[in-house]
Design a protein around this motif. Structure first.
Motif, PDB file in Angstrom:
ATOM      1  N   LEU A  56      -7.752  -4.250  11.680  1.00 32.50           N
ATOM      2  CA  LEU A  56      -6.951  -5.421  12.073  1.00 32.50           C
ATOM      3  C   LEU A  56      -6.581  -5.347  13.551  1.00 32.50           C
ATOM      4  O   LEU A  56      -6.559  -6.349  14.258  1.00 32.50           O
ATOM      5  CB  LEU A  56      -5.682  -5.516  11.208  1.00 32.50           C
ATOM      6  N   TRP A  57      -6.301  -4.134  14.027  1.00 32.90           N
ATOM      7  CA  TRP A  57      -6.000  -3.953  15.446  1.00 32.90           C
ATOM      8  C   TRP A  57      -7.211  -4.345  16.299  1.00 32.90           C
ATOM      9  O   TRP A  57      -7.083  -5.034  17.308  1.00 32.90           O
ATOM     10  CB  TRP A  57      -5.612  -2.495  15.715  1.00 32.90           C
ATOM     11  N   LEU A  85      -0.905 -14.234  10.200  1.00 32.67           N
ATOM     12  CA  LEU A  85      -1.903 -14.581   9.193  1.00 32.67           C
ATOM     13  C   LEU A  85      -1.230 -15.194   7.969  1.00 32.67           C
ATOM     14  O   LEU A  85      -1.670 -16.214   7.436  1.00 32.67           O
ATOM     15  CB  LEU A  85      -2.633 -13.303   8.795  1.00 32.67           C
ATOM     16  N   MET A  86      -0.141 -14.564   7.534  1.00 34.50           N
ATOM     17  CA  MET A  86       0.541 -15.024   6.325  1.00 34.50           C
ATOM     18  C   MET A  86       1.212 -16.372   6.551  1.00 34.50           C
ATOM     19  O   MET A  86       1.330 -17.177   5.641  1.00 34.50           O
ATOM     20  CB  MET A  86       1.607 -14.000   5.918  1.00 34.50           C
ATOM     21  N   ARG A  87       1.644 -16.619   7.770  1.00 34.76           N
ATOM     22  CA  ARG A  87       2.356 -17.865   8.042  1.00 34.76           C
ATOM     23  C   ARG A  87       1.401 -18.974   8.450  1.00 34.76           C
ATOM     24  O   ARG A  87       1.809 -20.117   8.605  1.00 34.76           O
ATOM     25  CB  ARG A  87       3.403 -17.638   9.144  1.00 34.76           C
ATOM     26  N   PHE A 132      -0.524  -1.643   0.430  1.00 37.31           N
ATOM     27  CA  PHE A 132      -1.388  -2.292  -0.557  1.00 37.31           C
ATOM     28  C   PHE A 132      -2.788  -2.504   0.010  1.00 37.31           C
ATOM     29  O   PHE A 132      -3.796  -2.209  -0.642  1.00 37.31           O
ATOM     30  CB  PHE A 132      -0.757  -3.637  -0.959  1.00 37.31           C
ATOM     31  N   LEU A 133      -2.856  -2.992   1.243  1.00 42.82           N
ATOM     32  CA  LEU A 133      -4.151  -3.242   1.879  1.00 42.82           C
ATOM     33  C   LEU A 133      -4.895  -1.934   2.130  1.00 42.82           C
ATOM     34  O   LEU A 133      -6.105  -1.838   1.918  1.00 42.82           O
ATOM     35  CB  LEU A 133      -3.963  -3.990   3.197  1.00 42.82           C
ATOM     36  N   VAL A 160      -7.865  -0.218   7.076  1.00 45.00           N
ATOM     37  CA  VAL A 160      -7.740  -1.646   7.385  1.00 45.00           C
ATOM     38  C   VAL A 160      -6.837  -1.889   8.598  1.00 45.00           C
ATOM     39  O   VAL A 160      -7.059  -2.825   9.359  1.00 45.00           O
ATOM     40  CB  VAL A 160      -7.249  -2.430   6.140  1.00 45.00           C
ATOM     41  N   GLU A 191       5.267  -2.787   2.109  1.00 50.79           N
ATOM     42  CA  GLU A 191       4.632  -3.231   0.864  1.00 50.79           C
ATOM     43  C   GLU A 191       3.199  -3.704   1.086  1.00 50.79           C
ATOM     44  O   GLU A 191       2.264  -3.200   0.485  1.00 50.79           O
ATOM     45  CB  GLU A 191       5.473  -4.352   0.227  1.00 50.79           C
ATOM     46  N   LEU A 192       3.029  -4.678   2.011  1.00 48.28           N
ATOM     47  CA  LEU A 192       1.693  -5.262   2.151  1.00 48.28           C
ATOM     48  C   LEU A 192       0.691  -4.269   2.745  1.00 48.28           C
ATOM     49  O   LEU A 192      -0.412  -4.097   2.225  1.00 48.28           O
ATOM     50  CB  LEU A 192       1.758  -6.531   3.008  1.00 48.28           C
ATOM     51  N   ARG A 236       8.906  -5.841   4.861  1.00 49.71           N
ATOM     52  CA  ARG A 236       8.119  -6.003   3.636  1.00 49.71           C
ATOM     53  C   ARG A 236       6.634  -5.877   3.954  1.00 49.71           C
ATOM     54  O   ARG A 236       5.876  -5.281   3.193  1.00 49.71           O
ATOM     55  CB  ARG A 236       8.397  -7.354   2.983  1.00 49.71           C
ATOM     56  N   LEU A 237       6.212  -6.430   5.083  1.00 52.52           N
ATOM     57  CA  LEU A 237       4.820  -6.274   5.487  1.00 52.52           C
ATOM     58  C   LEU A 237       4.493  -4.800   5.680  1.00 52.52           C
ATOM     59  O   LEU A 237       3.473  -4.300   5.215  1.00 52.52           O
ATOM     60  CB  LEU A 237       4.548  -7.025   6.797  1.00 52.52           C
ATOM     61  N   TYR A 248      11.583  -9.545   6.586  1.00 47.56           N
ATOM     62  CA  TYR A 248      10.206  -9.890   6.279  1.00 47.56           C
ATOM     63  C   TYR A 248       9.211  -8.879   6.860  1.00 47.56           C
ATOM     64  O   TYR A 248       8.288  -8.427   6.196  1.00 47.56           O
ATOM     65  CB  TYR A 248       9.896 -11.294   6.806  1.00 47.56           C
ATOM     66  N   ASN A 263      -4.685   0.757   0.531  1.00 46.24           N
ATOM     67  CA  ASN A 263      -5.177   1.258  -0.743  1.00 46.24           C
ATOM     68  C   ASN A 263      -6.476   0.555  -1.133  1.00 46.24           C
ATOM     69  O   ASN A 263      -7.424   1.170  -1.616  1.00 46.24           O
ATOM     70  CB  ASN A 263      -4.087   1.038  -1.804  1.00 46.24           C
TER      71      ASN A 263
END
Lengths: 481, 481
Positions: B220-221, B135-137, B208-209, B216, B204-205, B200-201, B197, B211
């Motif tokens: 997403l699954w 998704l991010m890429r 965050f999601l 989520v 961190e990411l 970090r997902l 990378y 929260n």
């Protein structure tokens, strides 16, 4: 930017310059830009402004939009709604209520002014936020594809399109454009209020993502563009599958042919399930992944009762070779089946013509076993019509319902006998219809289960000398007897 | 959990208990759980461990995996690779190099041990991270669908499946399971290293999601599960479209019929474009949204030169009614066209049999105008063969290339004359082939443009008494003349 929007207005939004367009204008940057662009391209405009009554500045903002409309010679329409009251009355969040009130107002104005479309100022940034919102809440393609430049039918109208000409334009471009044109937008301070979920996405999640992967907004926009087209293809595949699988539908029920449904790829099964639920429960939100999975699994692992309470006041029923989705308040339609009254039994004279409940009619007659009639009998496609060997039957015949524990020797099982109740299950006679299903029986056994099978001993053969033709027919008012 | 995995092993991964499975086991929680589950279900196992040589603990970890393999009576295979050196040698990141080395090792072991599959321990959490990464890429469905429980062919083998039995199992379930089974996994400290990378997902990411929107990850699954099935449907639609649109392909080029291609829905055009690029440039990554859009737009707005440099060393050419994708190092195939030498001209005797460049052969003969031959002439499906009215032609005939400014009266235009060069454009004779295209002409005009049309005055009619048959044929080595 103008060139791109011009192409979108003509090709995607399908707008013509000879019919009015209702533009929703809050006075913020996006809608002000939209208004100015549409005006420059010469569309006849109705500037529509809804005062949500949520902020003290709102009256001044309405006045500013009105002045702008007069300056460009456009018609101005205005309404004031108490969104907070509307929200608590309908059980909406403030965001939902504002959105609902706004679109109701815009589409009402479009009808009044015989407009060709309602235009709103959603931007590429809004598109990215919408995609993220759907992503966070869990969505398939239909959510991830985001908003469309052209929507018909949409949630507000079957006939009036909702268009979004700025969906490919970024907010930064809009601000530059407004500065160049010397236009001063209203700034809505509630756009900064992170109590609103969308604002949290805008002000917290998106910066976080951009920090992790610069350029992610553009890529999410591109993703939505790709998924939009993919969804269109699957939508049309699902419409075809709907035609193929739909067995019957009516007030409060939809039935799919169970085999045809099971034959579809899983993604189309999911789409059919969602379409059916949406038709029976149009307002229903929050039909989740699990509900759809339960519906698909039900087909493969029917429960003992063949009925489950799915969700949203809908029952799932597997019956008569069909997967039924039925609202709690509806009954399954039964009048298409031949049914006798409970305990019905009647001696049948030959020939006879007998009216049955539910507008069915039974006819019986002897016929000579000519080669032509024998061929007709053997190639008969109507399951409610049968030719039997009259000389094998011990007359008289009876029309009746089934007896407890009764057996049956279906044609094609080499004279083998099985429980009639098991036979009825095997051939998928709906459970509710089995008890009162009409049977034609001679002295000692069932000769014919109308709609399904005759008994082996009474089937016609090369030796048959005399035919007995029995037919059960629905009486159509148009067709006479 | 075990029940679900068991069903996935049988139904999704298609594993049988009578053939070996190569399991990649790092010794971490996921792969240790996978190993234990496969062992419990009785699959013959080859435990494969790659020491990446990146951390000081790696030798001890390998030993621990080996001991575990011995304890359960499974075969153990091991290799040590200097991933850091491999990465700098291949220009990979450390993550890419580790991944590449690992799979090369696993699939090599699978071949050696004649295994039925390679199994790896990716979990539902890994699935969510993979989806976020795509998704991010920026990715279409093929990225957003995430990993598959069963992959064949995969990036590493055309014949050996790669299976992921734990793709529906969450890491928390795995840790509980290991504790219950008394199993002690290795903990890889580099999983905490946010220079990677993926980490970090994960660290961190995702928090965050979660929260912002609790739950989520599960959604997403589920989204990936839905999109997986949707992608399958579109994949098979794209394969059908490929069959329909492919005109020709060979070493370094692929040609789509331009009209058939333009007729496809945009999403299938995009997929065809990606498929074609992937076939011509198998290793190529990073073919972005813009490249694909340029390819689609090229079809509708061809540049003056009909050729653009697309990306990845590929040219796009619109020619002869086809959209060609050609590698820079290849020429378009031209030897399938009949071509004369520049300025060629030759008088044609009748009958004649003449060899032309590029292995084409020209034959001419007179024939009587019998009804049978006339029918054959009129229903002739071969555009490189023609029957003319011999008595309308002023002989002798010439075989030659076109003259400057020459005109032509094509059959079917009521004797109307137009520039031969315009005719060649209209019928899509490839630009490069026009100058040297063979023409059959009589004294004053072109009588036949082989492959396309004869001139109106020389077409056979009811009055035709004598036929002249002209044929241009490729000389096949196998077919003789």
């Amino acid at each position: 930017m103008l060139e791109q929007i011009h192409s979108i207005l003509q090709n995607n939004c399908k707008l013509k310059t000879d019919l009015p367009v209702v533009v929703g204008v809050s006075g913020g940057p996006d809608s002000l830009c939209l208004l100015d662009v549409l005006w420059q391209f010469g569309y006849p405009l109705v500037v529509a402004h809804l005062d949500h009554g949520l902020r003290s500045e709102s009256a001044a903002e309405a006045q500013m939009v009105e002045q702008h409309a007069h300056r460009i010679g456009a018609r101005f329409v205005f309404e004031r709604v108490d969104v907070a009251a509307y929200a608590s009355q309908e059980g909406f969040t403030i965001e939902e209520a504002a959105r609902s009130a706004r679109y109701l107002f815009l589409f009402e104005q479009a009808r009044i002014h015989q407009a060709q479309a309602v235009a709103v100022g959603h931007t590429a940034n809004d598109q990215v936020e919408t995609v993220l919102m759907h992503l966070m809440r869990g969505a398939g393609l239909s959510g991830l594809r985001g908003m469309s430049a052209y929507n018909l039918p949409n949630a507000w109208s079957q006939v009036m399109p909702l268009v979004r000409p700025l969906l490919s334009t970024w907010r930064a471009e809009i601000l530059t454009y407004l500065a160049q044109r010397g236009l001063q937008p209203n700034i809505d301070p509630s756009n900064q209020d992170t109590r609103y979920y969308r604002n949290r996405l805008r002000h917290e999640l998106l910066p976080f993502l951009e920090n992790l992967n610069p350029g992610v907004s553009l890529r999410l926009w591109q993703m939505a563009d790709i998924l939009h087209e993919e969804d269109e293809v699957l939508d049309s595949a699902a419409s075809q599958a709907w035609q193929l699988c739909l067995s019957t539908q009516g007030e409060g029920y939809i039935a799919f042919d169970a085999l045809a449904f099971a034959d579809q790829p899983k993604s189309l099964q999911r789409r059919l399930a969602r379409m059916a639920i949406a038709r029976l429960r149009p307002g229903q939100r929050d039909i989740g992944y699990e509900t759809i999975e339960r519906m698909l699994e039900f087909l493969h692992m029917p429960t003992r009762t063949n009925l489950v309470d799915l969700a949203a006041g809908l029952n799932l029923v597997l019956e008569g070779g069909c997967l039924w989705l039925v609202t709690h308040e509806s009954d399954l339609p039964v009048n298409s089946w031949p049914q006798l009254e409970t305990g019905f039994e009647q001696l049948l004279e030959i020939p006879t013509l007998l009216s049955l409940p539910g507008d069915w009619q039974l006819s019986i007659e002897f016929l000579p076993a000519s080669p032509e009639l024998k061929v007709q009998a053997i190639s008969n496609p109507d399951p409610y019509q049968i030719w039997l060997d009259a000389d094998e039957l011990s007359l008289p015949l009876h029309l009746r319902t089934r007896l407890p524990g009764e057996h049956f020797r279906p044609l094609g099982m080499a004279g083998h006998s099985l429980k009639l109740s098991d036979f009825m299950v095997n051939v998928h006679i709906p459970r509710r219809a089995r008890q009162n299903w009409p049977l034609v029986a001679c002295a000692n056994e069932v000769a014919w289960v109308p709609g399904y099978r005759c008994a082996e001993p009474f089937a016609i053969s090369v030796r048959t000398q005399r035919l007995l033709r029995i037919a059960l027919k629905p009486v159509s008012i148009n067709a006479g007897v």
